[in-house]
Scaffold this motif. Structure first.
Motif, PDB file in Angstrom:
ATOM      1  N   ARG A  72     -19.566  -4.456  40.092  1.00 37.34           N
ATOM      2  CA  ARG A  72     -20.587  -3.592  39.496  1.00 37.34           C
ATOM      3  C   ARG A  72     -21.051  -4.147  38.147  1.00 37.34           C
ATOM      4  NH1 ARG A  72     -21.990   1.419  40.748  1.00 37.34           N
ATOM      5  NH2 ARG A  72     -20.127   1.874  41.971  1.00 37.34           N
ATOM      6  N   TRP A  73     -20.067  -4.618  37.354  1.00 40.22           N
ATOM      7  CA  TRP A  73     -20.400  -5.147  36.031  1.00 40.22           C
ATOM      8  C   TRP A  73     -21.333  -6.362  36.133  1.00 40.22           C
ATOM      9  CZ3 TRP A  73     -19.358  -9.786  33.383  1.00 40.22           C
ATOM     10  CH2 TRP A  73     -19.560  -9.740  31.995  1.00 40.22           C
ATOM     11  N   ARG A  74     -21.005  -7.237  37.094  1.00 38.12           N
ATOM     12  CA  ARG A  74     -21.825  -8.450  37.213  1.00 38.12           C
ATOM     13  C   ARG A  74     -23.247  -8.124  37.688  1.00 38.12           C
ATOM     14  NH1 ARG A  74     -19.044 -12.708  35.740  1.00 38.12           N
ATOM     15  NH2 ARG A  74     -16.823 -12.875  36.228  1.00 38.12           N
ATOM     16  N   VAL A  75     -23.396  -7.083  38.530  1.00 36.88           N
ATOM     17  CA  VAL A  75     -24.707  -6.756  39.088  1.00 36.88           C
ATOM     18  C   VAL A  75     -25.509  -5.849  38.166  1.00 36.88           C
ATOM     19  CG1 VAL A  75     -25.906  -5.691  41.030  1.00 36.88           C
ATOM     20  CG2 VAL A  75     -23.812  -7.008  41.421  1.00 36.88           C
ATOM     21  N   GLU A  76     -24.813  -4.854  37.568  1.00 36.68           N
ATOM     22  CA  GLU A  76     -25.551  -3.822  36.840  1.00 36.68           C
ATOM     23  C   GLU A  76     -25.187  -3.714  35.361  1.00 36.68           C
ATOM     24  OE1 GLU A  76     -26.698  -0.505  40.172  1.00 36.68           O
ATOM     25  OE2 GLU A  76     -24.849  -0.168  39.021  1.00 36.68           O
ATOM     26  N   GLY A  77     -24.137  -4.435  34.924  1.00 35.34           N
ATOM     27  CA  GLY A  77     -23.679  -4.318  33.532  1.00 35.34           C
ATOM     28  C   GLY A  77     -24.823  -4.532  32.561  1.00 35.34           C
ATOM     29  N   GLU A  78     -24.834  -3.705  31.480  1.00 33.11           N
ATOM     30  CA  GLU A  78     -25.949  -3.748  30.544  1.00 33.11           C
ATOM     31  C   GLU A  78     -25.620  -4.564  29.296  1.00 33.11           C
ATOM     32  OE1 GLU A  78     -29.039  -2.850  30.528  1.00 33.11           O
ATOM     33  OE2 GLU A  78     -29.088  -1.953  32.521  1.00 33.11           O
ATOM     34  N   SER A  79     -24.400  -5.072  29.192  1.00 38.37           N
ATOM     35  CA  SER A  79     -24.044  -5.849  28.003  1.00 38.37           C
ATOM     36  C   SER A  79     -24.740  -7.205  28.057  1.00 38.37           C
ATOM     37  CB  SER A  79     -22.529  -6.034  27.921  1.00 38.37           C
ATOM     38  OG  SER A  79     -22.100  -6.935  28.907  1.00 38.37           O
ATOM     39  N   GLU A  80     -24.843  -7.838  26.888  1.00 35.97           N
ATOM     40  CA  GLU A  80     -25.495  -9.144  26.797  1.00 35.97           C
ATOM     41  C   GLU A  80     -24.841 -10.130  27.770  1.00 35.97           C
ATOM     42  OE1 GLU A  80     -28.095 -10.217  24.779  1.00 35.97           O
ATOM     43  OE2 GLU A  80     -28.333  -8.048  24.523  1.00 35.97           O
ATOM     44  N   ASP A  81     -23.481 -10.130  27.776  1.00 37.07           N
ATOM     45  CA  ASP A  81     -22.743 -11.082  28.614  1.00 37.07           C
ATOM     46  C   ASP A  81     -23.069 -10.899  30.087  1.00 37.07           C
ATOM     47  OD1 ASP A  81     -21.517 -12.302  26.505  1.00 37.07           O
ATOM     48  OD2 ASP A  81     -19.736 -11.010  26.567  1.00 37.07           O
TER      49      ASP A  81
END
Lengths: 327, 327
Positions: A72-81
């Motif tokens: 989820r983080w890789r697809v939708e994460g909103e952080s700069e990284d």
């Protein structure tokens, strides 16, 4: 038809190692890849895919509690990284199961021209097998996680340092041994090996700006100088080569001089860098037995053993001298 | 939409390394590959292909003096070695140039279902470009030697040890650095690493014959024991594990004993192997600083340095004692 003597003649060329697979760096910058699944295995596949930077990723996974956090983080994460990781890659997450056996739209996707590669990591072996067959009938390379016979390609154990990639493949025979070898290689390759590659590329580019010749002689002279220079630098040192160092190295071209790391860093260590430059000319700092530009004296058994011997002898001598004085 | 604080939060997952390609072990056992060209580059491609063991190779090269010796030997050589290298691979050498732009039969080959991959290594860039376009239009992965934009995949620098394959890829940015890293890795990986992988596979197979359980507990116990055993063996030792050693290791399963190399080789060195077994239990023989099952004391700077120190001190002591006696 082979004569009896031919079998005893030594082979003039190396015998093929039957690795049973072609190790490739597959270019996907213009490709669209379909990944089915959203669990931890799919997340690991997604990481590989983001490194490979395809044009587009089509992800299929119902948006529920089974979605892996990393996925989820890789697809939708909103952080700069997270955003930087997927920069320049079009990602389309269809929040449903991929089932071309039931869903006509999904089948149309395989029949169309868009999908170049299919990866599945879903907890449904029967459906996976069917997807695999549909892909193979359409000559779309497919990988079904954990089912070797349903894989047209394996991923192996991969080590990455910037633009450097090293894959260890054991044909699925020993994933643990593969990972062990990869860890061993991780210790052997300096952290900045990726930068080393970039910097050698920059140096070559800089050289071509100075010496523009396209004739055979110019090419050979350029190549010879590049080899002499880069053999003077360890990989770790190449990784440190910044613009200033590069310019100082390039300044050696006119004089046909191959400048090493210490030749362009004499000012280091409070002006004592010239000592290191002198020492490196004598070959101090690398192992005299294995002449490896990337070897260091600290890793050379000969240097360490003999240094220890000298220090031990000196210590014992000093103790003996001290003891004799006291007598 | 990202909040100002989010950019300062450390990333929970590793950032993708933009290697720009997918490193793969492509399975070709059921595939047919077309190779155009018969020079030295084609010979090197042919070597890679024979290692990969495709179902069939279709070679295109006019049979003249331009045919590389190695190419001819690998395709037509009558010695045992040459024959063994191509065993089980159907090879069809069409002794003509591959030109689908002129020759309808060649074009039909691309239009048909047979060819899964095309490699060209011919001294005709214009024709190569045309072949590349024809392949891409038919979704056949293609590689034109030395022309990166016309490659759907690169080969990288490959190291092979039996069924172990290690590919070093730099995205064409630094072929010389890639080869240098490969040589470095060659020194780091024992010669018999391929056998090590086979032998671990054999051990796993042997274990499954003793403990046939398919339940979660049985699987976990098997896996745990396999890990404990293989961590006791260096890669080079695993490569030496023959049937006798394997059986002795497997005999430890019932007692829940993980037997190392020296535990099953006590009879070595005229019966003094038990000493080595004892020493290896104490951790002698590997580096006490880096606890690497594949590290050897001779490569450990700490062991070599301190051994040197002790020997140096002893030598100086002996000299001093001898000198004092003479006084």
């Amino acid at each position: 038809m082979s004569s009896p003597s031919s079998s005893s003649t030594p082979s003039p060329y190396p015998a093929p190692h039957p690795t049973n697979s072609l190790l490739l760096a597959y270019q996907v910058r213009t490709r669209t890849i379909l990944l089915a699944g959203g669990g931890p295995v799919a997340a690991s596949r997604l990481y590989h895919l983001l490194c490979a930077r395809p044009k587009k990723l089509v992800l299929f996974a119902p948006d529920n509690e089974d979605i892996d956090d990393e996925f989820r983080w890789r697809v939708e994460g909103e952080s700069e990284d997270a955003k930087k990781g997927r920069e320049g890659i079009e990602i389309e997450w269809r929040k449903q199961e991929f089932d071309p056996t039931q869903n006509k739209e999904d089948l149309a996707l395989l029949d169309g021209d868009e999908i170049d590669m299919v990866l599945t990591a879903i907890p449904n072996p029967t459906l996976s097998t069917k997807i695999c067959r549909l892909c193979r009938a359409r000559r779309i390379p497919v990988n079904v996680a954990d089912v070797p016979p349903e894989c047209d390609f394996y991923f192996g154990s991969v080590l990455r340092r910037g633009s450097l990639g090293v894959m260890v493949s054991t044909q699925g025979k020993g994933p643990r041994v593969a990972a062990r070898i990869r860890r061993k290689l991780e210790r052997a390759i300096p952290e900045n090996a990726g930068e080393a590659i970039e910097n050698v590329g920059q140096l070559r580019k800089g050289l071509r700006e100075i010496e523009k010749g396209t004739g055979k002689e110019a090419i050979e002279r350029r190549m010879g100088w590049m080899i002499r220079v880069s053999d003077k630098w360890s990989l770790a040192q190449l990784g440190e080569m910044d613009e200033r160092m590069r310019n100082e190295v390039l300044a050696g071209w006119e004089k046909d001089e191959a400048r090493g790391y210490w030749d362009v860093n004499r000012g280091k260590y409070g002006g004592l860098g010239w000592l290191a430059s002198f020492a490196s000319r004598l070959g101090v700092g690398t192992c005299p037995v294995v002449k490896d530009p990337d070897g260091s004296a600290a890793k050379c058994p000969f240097v360490m053993g003999s240094t220890g011997f000298v220090l031990g002898a000196a210590t014992a001598g000093a103790v003996a001298a001290f003891w004799m004085r006291r007598q």
